[in-house]
Design an enzyme around this catalytic site. Structure first.
Site, mmCIF file in Angstrom:
data_model
loop_
_atom_site.group_PDB
_atom_site.id
_atom_site.type_symbol
_atom_site.label_atom_id
_atom_site.label_comp_id
_atom_site.label_asym_id
_atom_site.label_seq_id
_atom_site.Cartn_x
_atom_site.Cartn_y
_atom_site.Cartn_z
ATOM 1 N N GLU A 139 0.837 -1.207 0.000
ATOM 2 C CA GLU A 139 0.000 0.000 0.000
ATOM 3 C C GLU A 139 0.872 1.257 0.000
ATOM 4 O OE1 GLU A 139 -4.055 -0.303 1.531
ATOM 5 O OE2 GLU A 139 -3.122 -1.396 3.185
ATOM 6 N N GLU B 76 -3.891 -8.542 2.710
ATOM 7 C CA GLU B 76 -4.720 -8.404 3.907
ATOM 8 C C GLU B 76 -5.872 -9.400 3.981
ATOM 9 O OE1 GLU B 76 -2.707 -4.355 3.808
ATOM 10 O OE2 GLU B 76 -3.281 -5.932 2.404
#
Length: 274
Positions: free
Chosen positions: A125, A145
């Site tokens: 990210e 995730e």
């Protein structure tokens, strides 16, 4: 003995180099690292001497493995009490994580990622928040995730499909499987793939070349691209027009054409016209 800082910062020749410095923990984001990163971005935004930023990780194993599952994530989930000053500072303002990962539309200086090793979860990210990306041919990148029962909340759910084609974006986000450097390059996720020892030098060369541009022109260019993304054309053109006028009011906008006519390198100062 003074503990080694979890974040190292160097500044030279208009370029700031930021190193995530926990190689023994695969450069996982600790509370200290997050607090330091958030403060760094705030300070460099107003530092006229910095025209570009390079972000990398210490060592060759990892760029960043995401949030530290033993410290940062429990603090975010409020399942662990703060145990030192850095953890207290983070717990007092958990939004610092978003600031650290540049999850905003307000930082307009060019940022180059030197992906020296694996970039996973929050590390991937973080990469998505950068503008140019150089990746080691031995590295992988993955938004993992969902495999941990979590949702990626560092900006990649919004950014991914704006940066790569839809099918590639959804493959990365829903499978949660890391991809290698060549696959990342083919997807358009990174700009360059090089051997590990060439990652930082290549990123620094890109930063040097970027920094040849006029500071305000660089920031206004990024501002238009960021703020116009996803907007109707007329709104987007209005942003472009505003930034064009603001840049035209700088000394650099006059210096650039003047230097070209005089056949000399321009001397950009990043100042408004007098």
């Amino acid at each position: 003995m003074t503990p080694t800082p979890h974040l190292l910062v160097e500044r030279h020749d208009g370029v700031a180099v930021v190193t995530l410095n926990r190689p023994e923990k695969r450069n996982a984001l600790s509370p200290e690292m997050v607090v330091r990163l958030a403060a760094f971005w705030q300070s460099v935004a107003d530092d006229d001497s910095v025209r570009a930023v390079v972000v990398t990780g210490a060592g060759h194993e990892a760029f960043c493995a995401g949030g530290d599952l033993g410290t940062l994530i429990p603090l975010m989930m409020r399942t662990r009490a703060p145990q030192d000053e850095w953890e207290i500072q983070f717990a007092q303002d958990r939004k610092q994580l978003h600031a650290a990962l540049l999850r905003s539309a307000s930082f307009f200086k060019p940022v180059i990622a030197a992906i020296n090793g694996n970039a996973l979860a929050g590390g991937a990210e973080f990469v998505m928040s950068t503008d140019l990306r150089v990746m080691s041919d031995a590295a992988t990148i993955g938004v993992t995730e969902v495999r941990r029962g979590l949702i990626a909340s560092g900006g990649s759910l919004v950014r991914m499909a704006r940066q790569v084609p839809w099918a590639h974006a959804m493959e990365l986000l829903l499978l949660g499987e890391p991809v290698g450097a060549e696959r990342a390059l083919a997807m358009g996720l990174v700009n360059r793939v090089v051997p590990p020892e060439e990652v930082l030098p290549t990123a620094l060369d890109l930063a040097r070349r970027v920094s040849l541009g006029a500071p305000v022109a660089l920031e206004k260019t990024k501002e238009v691209v960021v703020l116009s993304s996803g907007r109707p054309l007329e709104e987007a053109f209005a942003i472009e027009t505003r930034c064009t006028k603001e840049n035209a009011a700088t000394e650099d906008a006059k210096e650039g054409p003047r230097a070209f006519m005089e056949k000399r390198p321009p001397v950009f100062r990043g100042r408004a016209a007098r």
